[in-house]
Design a protein around this motif. Sequence first.
Motif, PDB file in Angstrom:
ATOM      1  N   ILE A   1     -31.867  42.571 -14.340  1.00 15.56           N
ATOM      2  CA  ILE A   1     -32.334  43.521 -13.317  1.00 15.56           C
ATOM      3  C   ILE A   1     -33.645  44.165 -13.765  1.00 15.56           C
ATOM      4  O   ILE A   1     -34.606  44.243 -12.998  1.00 15.56           O
ATOM      5  CB  ILE A   1     -31.261  44.593 -13.028  1.00 15.56           C
TER       6      ILE A   1
ATOM      7  N   THR B   1     -28.697  46.854  -8.701  1.00 13.04           N
ATOM      8  CA  THR B   1     -30.042  46.328  -8.460  1.00 13.04           C
ATOM      9  C   THR B   1     -30.759  47.204  -7.431  1.00 13.04           C
ATOM     10  O   THR B   1     -31.924  47.567  -7.608  1.00 13.04           O
ATOM     11  CB  THR B   1     -29.977  44.867  -7.973  1.00 13.04           C
TER      12      THR B   1
ATOM     13  N   MET C   1     -26.827  41.165 -17.444  1.00 13.85           N
ATOM     14  CA  MET C   1     -27.187  41.454 -16.055  1.00 13.85           C
ATOM     15  C   MET C   1     -28.112  42.673 -15.964  1.00 13.85           C
ATOM     16  O   MET C   1     -29.038  42.693 -15.151  1.00 13.85           O
ATOM     17  CB  MET C   1     -25.938  41.662 -15.197  1.00 13.85           C
TER      18      MET C   1
ATOM     19  N   GLU D   1     -17.891  41.649  -7.858  1.00  9.89           N
ATOM     20  CA  GLU D   1     -18.980  41.664  -8.842  1.00  9.89           C
ATOM     21  C   GLU D   1     -20.341  41.586  -8.155  1.00  9.89           C
ATOM     22  O   GLU D   1     -21.305  42.206  -8.600  1.00  9.89           O
ATOM     23  CB  GLU D   1     -18.817  40.523  -9.844  1.00  9.89           C
TER      24      GLU D   1
ATOM     25  N   ILE E   1     -29.374  39.120  -6.149  1.00 13.33           N
ATOM     26  CA  ILE E   1     -28.108  39.630  -5.597  1.00 13.33           C
ATOM     27  C   ILE E   1     -27.320  38.511  -4.935  1.00 13.33           C
ATOM     28  O   ILE E   1     -26.111  38.351  -5.176  1.00 13.33           O
ATOM     29  CB  ILE E   1     -28.373  40.783  -4.602  1.00 13.33           C
TER      30      ILE E   1
ATOM     31  N   PHE F   1     -23.237  44.337  -8.653  1.00 13.27           N
ATOM     32  CA  PHE F   1     -24.563  43.906  -9.083  1.00 13.27           C
ATOM     33  C   PHE F   1     -25.614  44.316  -8.043  1.00 13.27           C
ATOM     34  O   PHE F   1     -26.685  44.802  -8.383  1.00 13.27           O
ATOM     35  CB  PHE F   1     -24.588  42.391  -9.297  1.00 13.27           C
TER      36      PHE F   1
ATOM     37  N   TYR G   1     -26.027  36.030  -7.662  1.00 16.62           N
ATOM     38  CA  TYR G   1     -24.921  36.565  -8.453  1.00 16.62           C
ATOM     39  C   TYR G   1     -23.649  36.673  -7.615  1.00 16.62           C
ATOM     40  O   TYR G   1     -22.557  36.387  -8.096  1.00 16.62           O
ATOM     41  CB  TYR G   1     -25.298  37.930  -9.038  1.00 16.62           C
TER      42      TYR G   1
END
Length: 178
Positions: free
Chosen positions: A11, A58, A7, A50, A39, A54, A42
């Motif tokens: 990014i 990001t 991940m 999560e 975003i 994330f 995910y």
Amino acid sequence: MVRIITMAAIILINFALQSTFWPQFSIMGVMPDTALVLIVSYAILRGDIEGALFGFFTGLVHDMLAAMFIGVFALLGFLTGYVCGKPFRDFFKDNYFMPFFVVVAVSLVHQFGFYVMAIMLTGQLDFSHYVRSIMLPTTVYTATVAIPIYAVMHFINTRITRHEANFKSLFGGGADDE
């Protein structure tokens, strides 16, 4: 650990592409917000917690690379990841059209938020001009890339989940097996 590294790489690759590749394909002066698509994707795939984490990281990378104020995009990413991940906990992950509609809605909300911030920072701004020249083209362009990006994220998530399951079965299930 594999998920975190993957991940983080996604990014960083996204922002490298955002600054080098996408400007070559700007339409009407706008580019897709691929970070927003990542975003949302995910969060739909992994859930609210999560998704929020994330989104935060990001947004933090976006803040560090391009923003005037550190924390604005991190907060927006966190909230977007949390809100988008919450209702899709039991969502059928193979439905590629749901992320498209979620990205459209979230992009419109983001663009309206940017408009409000622009009013606060710069004064008056013509709303109808903003909608025609920035808000709608950005939303359409972002939604256009949503399905392919979601497909890639779904593929990566499936592979990582399979890897984690194999690793867990190889080294025992942990506290649940005892």
